[in-house]
Design a protein around this motif. Structure first.
Motif, short mmCIF file in Angstrom:
data_model
loop_
_atom_site.label_atom_id
_atom_site.label_comp_id
_atom_site.label_asym_id
_atom_site.label_seq_id
_atom_site.Cartn_x
_atom_site.Cartn_y
_atom_site.Cartn_z
N HIS A 1 -69.01 -53.31 -25.00
CA HIS A 1 -69.36 -52.45 -23.50
C HIS A 1 -68.03 -52.86 -22.81
O HIS A 1 -67.39 -52.01 -22.61
CB HIS A 1 -70.40 -52.57 -22.95
CG HIS A 1 -70.71 -51.95 -21.21
ND1 HIS A 1 -70.57 -50.76 -21.69
CD2 HIS A 1 -70.12 -52.47 -20.16
CE1 HIS A 1 -70.06 -49.66 -20.36
NE2 HIS A 1 -70.16 -51.02 -19.21
N ILE A 2 -68.04 -54.21 -22.91
CA ILE A 2 -66.26 -53.94 -21.93
C ILE A 2 -65.33 -54.23 -22.84
O ILE A 2 -64.15 -53.21 -22.22
CB ILE A 2 -66.82 -55.86 -21.47
CG1 ILE A 2 -65.55 -55.72 -20.15
CG2 ILE A 2 -66.00 -56.84 -22.21
CD1 ILE A 2 -65.58 -56.69 -19.80
N ALA A 3 -65.37 -54.23 -24.11
CA ALA A 3 -63.60 -53.73 -24.65
C ALA A 3 -63.54 -51.65 -24.58
O ALA A 3 -63.10 -52.06 -24.67
CB ALA A 3 -64.20 -54.84 -26.52
N LYS A 4 -65.05 -51.69 -25.42
CA LYS A 4 -64.75 -49.98 -24.96
C LYS A 4 -64.33 -49.50 -24.12
O LYS A 4 -63.76 -48.59 -23.30
CB LYS A 4 -66.26 -49.58 -25.17
CG LYS A 4 -66.60 -49.69 -27.24
CD LYS A 4 -65.70 -48.81 -28.26
CE LYS A 4 -65.86 -49.34 -29.29
NZ LYS A 4 -65.03 -49.11 -30.19
N THR A 5 -65.53 -50.19 -22.99
CA THR A 5 -64.62 -50.13 -20.95
C THR A 5 -62.94 -49.86 -21.06
O THR A 5 -62.59 -49.19 -20.55
CB THR A 5 -65.68 -51.13 -20.51
OG1 THR A 5 -66.31 -50.32 -20.44
CG2 THR A 5 -65.00 -50.48 -18.82
N GLY A 6 -62.09 -51.09 -21.10
CA GLY A 6 -61.03 -51.72 -21.59
C GLY A 6 -60.25 -50.80 -22.27
O GLY A 6 -59.15 -50.30 -20.98
N ALA A 7 -61.07 -49.98 -23.03
CA ALA A 7 -59.96 -48.92 -23.06
C ALA A 7 -59.94 -47.86 -23.09
O ALA A 7 -58.82 -47.33 -22.74
CB ALA A 7 -60.28 -49.08 -25.35
N ASP A 8 -60.86 -47.73 -22.00
CA ASP A 8 -60.83 -45.77 -22.12
C ASP A 8 -60.21 -45.87 -20.64
O ASP A 8 -59.76 -45.00 -20.15
CB ASP A 8 -62.62 -45.52 -20.97
CG ASP A 8 -63.49 -45.31 -22.82
OD1 ASP A 8 -62.96 -45.06 -23.39
OD2 ASP A 8 -65.02 -45.15 -22.61
#
Length: 380
Positions: free
Chosen positions: A315-322
């Motif tokens: 979740h935090i990896a995808k959120t960071g990318a977003d």
């Protein structure tokens, strides 16, 4: 008596290190790896001794402090944060025999370990060791390492966690072939071993139970392997937000339209980005603290507990990318130039989210655990 140096986030050496990394970002990416002088600064702030047992001079750093340290370095530069994250790799070494660990840390706890597991290469037994030959990809941080581990396959072993053979850096040839859109300065080159006899006591099963019982060693190794990489995206995203704010508050529209900072759309997007990133961080660190409490008490760790760490990491990896992507979009044409920080931040964040530990398949695996189903092999 020599005073024990202050390490981690409290180290007086940290801010000068961050300033140095920021000043050299372009040079680091032209070079293609994190140079030895920065690796030595990582050693001085305790990155590589973070989880080493205290009996060998370890720093007794908690996972929360280590992860916040990696997040802070990643804001200065994503590649630097990625390489720094492998200070955690001493936890891989925890399944070496205790006598081997004593030998390894005899002179210093600041051993820099890097490696590559896949594809595991077949080895031949020879005496009390294994003859190792082969090539492995994705050797992140190998350029600054003194110790290298590579994935091996022993005849008769099947399934389960991968085995690694550990050897001095000088016995490994690094083929500098890393060529990617982002995280270029990690120097994640191929590792080549021509013909090395590795004693059996210098092989380990990555993620196996530790040979010495400490809370840091009990913290789930493979879940933390995902965490230390995922948190890099949070640091990169924080820097992307900060860069977008700088751009909005310094630049006036050439058309006479309201400045970026005065546009409702920009203000709304900024608030939403802050909410996204801070929420993801709060959950990520909440799960980390809960796991640390469990292993500190030596409580049983369930598959659901492990999946929570993995889901929060994805979740935090995808959120960071977003968040980085949205900051890039908000910059308009200014962000498309290679000279602007937001172009690099966008690509770095996207690469973090592409990693196998955080790819879309990890959502499905985490969901399977939450439903009481058996996840695919290798998870969590």
């Amino acid at each position: 008596m020599t005073a024990t140096p202050t390490l981690g986030l409290s180290s007086p050496l940290l801010q000068p290190l961050l300033d140095d990394i920021r000043a050299r970002r372009s040079d680091l990416h032209r070079l293609g790896h994190i140079p030895q002088d920065i690796v030595e600064q990582f050693q001085k702030i305790g990155l590589y001794r973070a989880f080493v047992p205290e009996q060998f001079g370890g720093a007794a750093m908690t996972p929360m402090e280590f992860l916040r340290l990696i997040e802070t370095i990643s804001a200065a530069d994503g590649s630097a944060g990625w390489v720094a994250s492998f200070g955690f790799a001493s936890k891989y070494l925890s399944s070496l025999p205790a006598s081997t660990l004593a030998t390894l840390y005899r002179e210093t706890p600041d051993v820099v370990f890097a490696g590559a597991v896949f594809p595991p290469q077949p080895v031949t037994s020879e005496g009390k060791g294994y003859r190792v030959r082969g090539r492995w990809g994705f050797g992140s941080g190998c350029m600054g390492a003194s110790l290298i581990g590579v994935g091996i396959r022993i005849e008769g072993e099947s399934g389960g966690l991968p085995r690694m053979a550990v050897m001095p850096r000088e016995q490994v040839r690094i083929e500098e072939n890393w060529d990617t859109i982002g995280m270029f300065a990690t120097g994640s080159h191929d590792l080549v071993v021509e013909d090395v006899l590795v004693p059996e006591e210098w092989t380990l099963i990555r993620g196996a139970p530790p040979s010495i019982d400490t809370a840091a060693y009990r913290y789930p190794t493979m879940a933390m392997a995902a965490q230390v990489l995922a948190i890099v995206a949070a640091g990169v995203a924080r820097e992307a937000i900060d860069e977008a704010v700088k751009l909005a508050t310094r630049k006036n529209s050439i058309t006479g339209a309201p400045s970026m900072a005065d546009r409702p759309a920009f203000q709304t997007a900024l608030a939403q980005m802050e909410a996204q990133l801070r929420s993801a961080r709060a959950w990520f660190y909440e799960e980390t603290e809960a796991m640390w409490d469990r292993v500190s008490r030596d409580d049983e760790v369930s598959l659901t507990d492990l999946a929570a760490l993995r889901i929060a990491s994805t979740h935090i990896a995808k959120t960071g990318a977003d968040v980085a992507r949205r900051a890039f979009e908000m910059a308009g044409t200014t962000g498309i130039f290679n000279s602007h920080p937001l172009s690099r931040l966008l690509l770095d964040a996207l690469v973090v989210a592409q990693h196998a530990f955080m790819n879309d398949g990890t959502w499905q695996s985490g969901g399977a655990v939450l439903l009481g189903r058996t996840p695919p092999p290798g998870y969590p």
